[in-house]
Write an enzyme that holds these catalytic residues in place. Structure first.
Site, PDB file in Angstrom:
ATOM      1  N   SER A   1       0.946  -1.147   0.040  1.00  0.00           N
ATOM      2  CA  SER A   1      -0.020  -0.122   0.048  1.00  0.00           C
ATOM      3  C   SER A   1       0.960   1.198  -0.062  1.00  0.00           C
ATOM      4  CB  SER A   1      -1.187   0.094   1.254  1.00  0.00           C
ATOM      5  OG  SER A   1      -1.349   1.389   1.484  1.00  0.00           O
ATOM      6  N   ALA A   2       0.368   2.198  -0.420  1.00  0.00           N
ATOM      7  CA  ALA A   2       1.195   3.621  -0.473  1.00  0.00           C
ATOM      8  C   ALA A   2       1.220   4.157   1.079  1.00  0.00           C
ATOM      9  CB  ALA A   2       0.101   4.827  -1.236  1.00  0.00           C
TER      10      ALA A   2
ATOM     11  N   LYS B   1       2.036  -3.980   6.429  1.00  0.00           N
ATOM     12  CA  LYS B   1       2.655  -3.819   5.009  1.00  0.00           C
ATOM     13  C   LYS B   1       3.942  -3.834   5.041  1.00  0.00           C
ATOM     14  CE  LYS B   1      -1.365  -4.476   3.470  1.00  0.00           C
ATOM     15  NZ  LYS B   1      -1.841  -5.863   2.826  1.00  0.00           N
TER      16      LYS B   1
ATOM     17  N   TYR C   1      -1.769  -1.252  10.969  1.00  0.00           N
ATOM     18  CA  TYR C   1      -2.053  -1.745   9.566  1.00  0.00           C
ATOM     19  C   TYR C   1      -0.912  -1.481   8.575  1.00  0.00           C
ATOM     20  CZ  TYR C   1      -3.507  -1.849   4.639  1.00  0.00           C
ATOM     21  OH  TYR C   1      -3.698  -1.993   3.258  1.00  0.00           O
TER      22      TYR C   1
HETATM   23  P1  NAD Z   1     -11.039  -7.198   1.065  1.00  0.00           P
HETATM   24  O1  NAD Z   1     -11.039  -7.017   2.684  1.00  0.00           O
HETATM   25  O2  NAD Z   1     -12.079  -6.999   0.210  1.00  0.00           O
HETATM   26  O3  NAD Z   1     -10.135  -8.386   0.694  1.00  0.00           O
HETATM   27  C1  NAD Z   1      -9.307  -9.191   1.324  1.00  0.00           C
HETATM   28  C2  NAD Z   1      -9.809 -10.685   1.302  1.00  0.00           C
HETATM   29  O4  NAD Z   1      -8.973 -11.312   2.036  1.00  0.00           O
HETATM   30  C3  NAD Z   1     -11.396 -10.662   2.110  1.00  0.00           C
HETATM   31  O5  NAD Z   1     -12.166 -11.465   1.050  1.00  0.00           O
HETATM   32  C4  NAD Z   1     -11.209 -11.613   3.265  1.00  0.00           C
HETATM   33  O6  NAD Z   1     -12.278 -12.325   3.553  1.00  0.00           O
HETATM   34  C5  NAD Z   1     -10.050 -12.446   3.042  1.00  0.00           C
HETATM   35  N1  NAD Z   1      -9.003 -13.012   4.176  1.00  0.00           N
HETATM   36  C6  NAD Z   1      -8.549 -12.243   5.034  1.00  0.00           C
HETATM   37  N2  NAD Z   1      -7.833 -12.661   6.057  1.00  0.00           N
HETATM   38  C7  NAD Z   1      -7.872 -14.053   5.533  1.00  0.00           C
HETATM   39  C8  NAD Z   1      -7.122 -15.096   5.946  1.00  0.00           C
HETATM   40  N3  NAD Z   1      -6.331 -15.500   7.078  1.00  0.00           N
HETATM   41  N4  NAD Z   1      -7.260 -16.414   5.092  1.00  0.00           N
HETATM   42  C9  NAD Z   1      -8.389 -16.291   4.070  1.00  0.00           C
HETATM   43  N5  NAD Z   1      -8.808 -15.219   3.359  1.00  0.00           N
HETATM   44  C10 NAD Z   1      -8.447 -14.132   4.006  1.00  0.00           C
HETATM   45  O7  NAD Z   1      -9.777  -5.985   0.598  1.00  0.00           O
HETATM   46  P2  NAD Z   1      -9.350  -5.355  -0.805  1.00  0.00           P
HETATM   47  O8  NAD Z   1      -9.591  -3.984  -0.610  1.00  0.00           O
HETATM   48  O9  NAD Z   1      -9.625  -6.248  -1.783  1.00  0.00           O
HETATM   49  O10 NAD Z   1      -7.788  -5.596  -0.401  1.00  0.00           O
HETATM   50  C11 NAD Z   1      -7.131  -6.243  -0.894  1.00  0.00           C
HETATM   51  C12 NAD Z   1      -5.584  -6.484  -0.317  1.00  0.00           C
HETATM   52  O11 NAD Z   1      -5.014  -5.004  -0.909  1.00  0.00           O
HETATM   53  C13 NAD Z   1      -5.299  -6.282   1.162  1.00  0.00           C
HETATM   54  O12 NAD Z   1      -4.244  -6.977   1.691  1.00  0.00           O
HETATM   55  C14 NAD Z   1      -5.358  -4.615   1.623  1.00  0.00           C
HETATM   56  O13 NAD Z   1      -4.630  -4.637   2.694  1.00  0.00           O
HETATM   57  C15 NAD Z   1      -4.544  -4.409   0.218  1.00  0.00           C
HETATM   58  N6  NAD Z   1      -4.732  -2.867  -0.023  1.00  0.00           N
HETATM   59  C16 NAD Z   1      -6.138  -2.353  -0.073  1.00  0.00           C
HETATM   60  C17 NAD Z   1      -6.182  -0.819  -0.532  1.00  0.00           C
HETATM   61  C18 NAD Z   1      -7.765  -0.579  -0.384  1.00  0.00           C
HETATM   62  O14 NAD Z   1      -7.907   0.600  -0.246  1.00  0.00           O
HETATM   63  N7  NAD Z   1      -8.849  -1.483  -0.838  1.00  0.00           N
HETATM   64  C19 NAD Z   1      -5.269  -0.346  -0.416  1.00  0.00           C
HETATM   65  C20 NAD Z   1      -3.898  -0.669  -0.474  1.00  0.00           C
HETATM   66  C21 NAD Z   1      -3.778  -1.853  -0.068  1.00  0.00           C
HETATM   67  C1  UD1 Z   2      -6.876   5.490   3.599  1.00  0.00           C
HETATM   68  C2  UD1 Z   2      -6.014   4.796   4.744  1.00  0.00           C
HETATM   69  C3  UD1 Z   2      -4.735   4.205   4.151  1.00  0.00           C
HETATM   70  C4  UD1 Z   2      -5.263   3.248   2.926  1.00  0.00           C
HETATM   71  C5  UD1 Z   2      -6.114   3.905   2.104  1.00  0.00           C
HETATM   72  C6  UD1 Z   2      -6.664   2.814   1.075  1.00  0.00           C
HETATM   73  C7  UD1 Z   2      -6.521   5.962   6.574  1.00  0.00           C
HETATM   74  C8  UD1 Z   2      -5.988   7.058   7.585  1.00  0.00           C
HETATM   75  N1  UD1 Z   2      -5.720   5.915   5.927  1.00  0.00           N
HETATM   76  O1  UD1 Z   2      -6.261   6.244   3.029  1.00  0.00           O
HETATM   77  O2  UD1 Z   2      -3.724   3.500   4.899  1.00  0.00           O
HETATM   78  O3  UD1 Z   2      -4.036   2.554   2.232  1.00  0.00           O
HETATM   79  O4  UD1 Z   2      -7.162   4.740   2.572  1.00  0.00           O
HETATM   80  O5  UD1 Z   2      -7.474   3.327   0.240  1.00  0.00           O
HETATM   81  O6  UD1 Z   2      -7.436   5.510   6.838  1.00  0.00           O
HETATM   82  N2  UD1 Z   2     -12.526  11.785   3.706  1.00  0.00           N
HETATM   83  C9  UD1 Z   2     -13.519  12.922   4.034  1.00  0.00           C
HETATM   84  N3  UD1 Z   2     -14.817  12.075   4.457  1.00  0.00           N
HETATM   85  C10 UD1 Z   2     -14.918  10.700   4.563  1.00  0.00           C
HETATM   86  C11 UD1 Z   2     -13.733   9.816   4.228  1.00  0.00           C
HETATM   87  C12 UD1 Z   2     -12.743  10.420   3.876  1.00  0.00           C
HETATM   88  O7  UD1 Z   2     -13.486  13.879   3.701  1.00  0.00           O
HETATM   89  O8  UD1 Z   2     -15.876  10.328   5.242  1.00  0.00           O
HETATM   90  C13 UD1 Z   2     -11.100  12.344   3.014  1.00  0.00           C
HETATM   91  C14 UD1 Z   2     -10.033  11.954   3.823  1.00  0.00           C
HETATM   92  O9  UD1 Z   2      -9.557  13.161   4.847  1.00  0.00           O
HETATM   93  C15 UD1 Z   2      -9.113  11.921   2.710  1.00  0.00           C
HETATM   94  C16 UD1 Z   2      -9.670  11.301   1.308  1.00  0.00           C
HETATM   95  O10 UD1 Z   2     -11.024  11.785   1.876  1.00  0.00           O
HETATM   96  O11 UD1 Z   2      -8.530  13.277   2.574  1.00  0.00           O
HETATM   97  C17 UD1 Z   2      -9.498   9.913   1.441  1.00  0.00           C
HETATM   98  O12 UD1 Z   2      -9.669   9.213   2.292  1.00  0.00           O
HETATM   99  P1  UD1 Z   2      -9.815   7.786   2.360  1.00  0.00           P
HETATM  100  O13 UD1 Z   2     -10.658   7.225   1.306  1.00  0.00           O
HETATM  101  O14 UD1 Z   2      -9.973   7.144   3.574  1.00  0.00           O
HETATM  102  O15 UD1 Z   2      -8.332   7.061   1.652  1.00  0.00           O
HETATM  103  P2  UD1 Z   2      -6.643   7.748   2.676  1.00  0.00           P
HETATM  104  O16 UD1 Z   2      -6.938   8.649   3.827  1.00  0.00           O
HETATM  105  O17 UD1 Z   2      -5.992   8.335   1.575  1.00  0.00           O
END
Ligand code: NAD
Ligand code: UD1
Length: 337
Positions: A124-125, A152, A148
């Site tokens: 993740s970023a 990562k 969290y």
């Molecule tokens: P998500 O929760 O929709 O998907 C994760 C999946 O993993 C779920 O289906 C959950 O049931 C499964 N899971 C969790 N623990 C498990 C285990 N021990 N065994 C088997 N299955 C398990 O999340 P996502 O948004 O699809 O994210 C996927 C990955 O990308 C995650 O590792 C997350 O941290 C990373 N990521 C997500 C974002 C985001 O904003 N969505 C941003 C950066 C990184």
């Molecule tokens: C969040 C996570 C980050 C994760 C990323 C994935 C936090 C502090 N950080 O980042 O670790 O990798 O999601 O997508 O949770 N905002 C509002 N109102 C809301 C929700 C958000 O104003 O109800 C604003 C936030 O202040 C931010 C922007 O929207 O400026 C984006 O927020 P969000 O979608 O939660 O993402 P990140 O903060 O970038």
């Protein structure tokens, strides 16, 4: 050629399965459904007309994982499985370390046992911490500001050590920026449990009438309109980035981090406006206090992925808003009927 997708029933995993299947790969999914529904897997099959081999199991379950590797000819793994809510990780750090780290260690041990040494990891970023200035690039120092993020960071370090110990591994550390949107079909999308933490799902729940208004967290940031700016990336572009990363791990040995972002920032008010314009649906908002831990501006340098993976994002903010809305209005309760 089979790819094992851990967490493949989740938001990014399900979209990645679609792109892998459409690129000719076979998909084997392991998911414990702790944050997802098996219905997502069935819908992936509906979109593609292809079958996904689904195992409802926990990645920490060595026996179950062993059997999956025994029964299938796995060439490479994409590791999505893990918990991902920042706030929850602050309250329950042990739960986050236990799941995210243990499942990775179990997975790597079994992979090693079966001589499968190609892995794409969902980073993740967030690993850029809060001290670097955008555009963020892969050479910048990494750090973490919550448990969290530390999971990562630790997993990236573990994977680097594994590669250092044996240079025949191939490891792609994908640092996602802010994934949003949904598949064009409206059949799969993001289905957060409870009140969404992230901006786009919150906006779409206001639009569908589940929430009264959007709270804009702070309007005194150093950005064009004072609201926080982020690099939103369409989940289908992100999924395509995984297909490119799979091609990379299958064709080379190495351990590299790649940003998956668009390289452009969009503020909260810009995203809200774009959503209203793209859908014609009103999204009332109120200015609220800043959210702890947030920063002004986060966006990627997307040059390395372009150069080395031959990947760049193609879809814009309008597609992200339209596709999110198409999913949300057709599935107001997510996968629950
Ligand atoms: P998500 O929760 O929709 O998907 C994760 C999946 O993993 C779920 O289906 C959950 O049931 C499964 N899971 C969790 N623990 C498990 C285990 N021990 N065994 C088997 N299955 C398990 O999340 P996502 O948004 O699809 O994210 C996927 C990955 O990308 C995650 O590792 C997350 O941290 C990373 N990521 C997500 C974002 C985001 O904003 N969505 C941003 C950066 C990184
Ligand atoms: C969040 C996570 C980050 C994760 C990323 C994935 C936090 C502090 N950080 O980042 O670790 O990798 O999601 O997508 O949770 N905002 C509002 N109102 C809301 C929700 C958000 O104003 O109800 C604003 C936030 O202040 C931010 C922007 O929207 O400026 C984006 O927020 P969000 O979608 O939660 O993402 P990140 O903060 O970038």
């Amino acid at each position: 050629m089979s790819i094992l997708i851990t967490g493949g029933a989740g938001f990014i995993g399900s979209h990645t399965c679609v792109e892998l299947l459409e690129s000719g790969y076979d998909c084997v999914v392991i998911d414990n459904l702790s944050n997802s529904s098996e219905e997502a897997v069935r819908r992936v099959e509906k979109i593609t007309g292809k079958t996904v081999k689904f195992y409802e199991a926990d990645v920490r379950d060595k026996k179950a994982l062993h059997k999956i590797f025994e029964d299938n000819s796995i060439e490479a793994v994409i590791h999505f499985a893990g918990y991902k809510a920042v706030g929850e990780s602050v309250e329950k750090p042990l739960m986050y370390y236990e799941n995210n780290l243990t499942n990775t260690l179990v997975l790597l041990e079994i992979m090693k046992g079966f001589d499968v040494k190609r892995i794409v990891f969902s980073s993740s970023a967030t690993v850029y911490g809060s001290d670097n200035k955008a555009p963020l690039n892969e050479t910048m120092p990494v750090s973490a500001i919550n448990p969290y993020g530390r999971t990562k960071l630790f997993i990236e370090e573990i994977l680097k050590d594994v590669y250092s110990s044996d240079n025949s591994w191939s490891v792609a550390l994908l640092r996602y920026f802010n994934p949003v949107g949904a598949h064009k079909s409206g059949l799969i999308g993001e289905a957060p449990k409870g009140i969404p933490n992230n901006l786009m799902p919150y906006i779409s729940q206001v639009a569908v009438g589940k929430r009264t208004h959007l709270n804009v967290f702070g309007n005194d940031y150093k950005t064009a309109d004072g609201t926080g700016s982020r690099d939103y990336i369409h989940v289908v572009d992100l999924a395509k980035g995984h297909v490119k990363a799979i091609e990379w791990v299958l064709s080379t040995a190495g351990c590299e981090a790649f940003n998956l972002g668009t390289g452009k920032g969009t503020t909260v008010l810009e995203l809200r406006r774009a959503f209203v314009d793209a859908t014609g649906v009103e999204v009332p908002f109120k200015i609220a206090p800043r959210r702890a831990g947030d920063c002004d501006e986060v966006y990627a340098s997307a040059d390395k992925a372009k150069k080395e993976l031959n990947w760049s994002a193609e879809l814009g903010i309008e597609d992200m808003c339209k596709d999110t809305w198409n999913w949300q209005k057709n599935n107001p309760e997510g996968y629950d009927k």
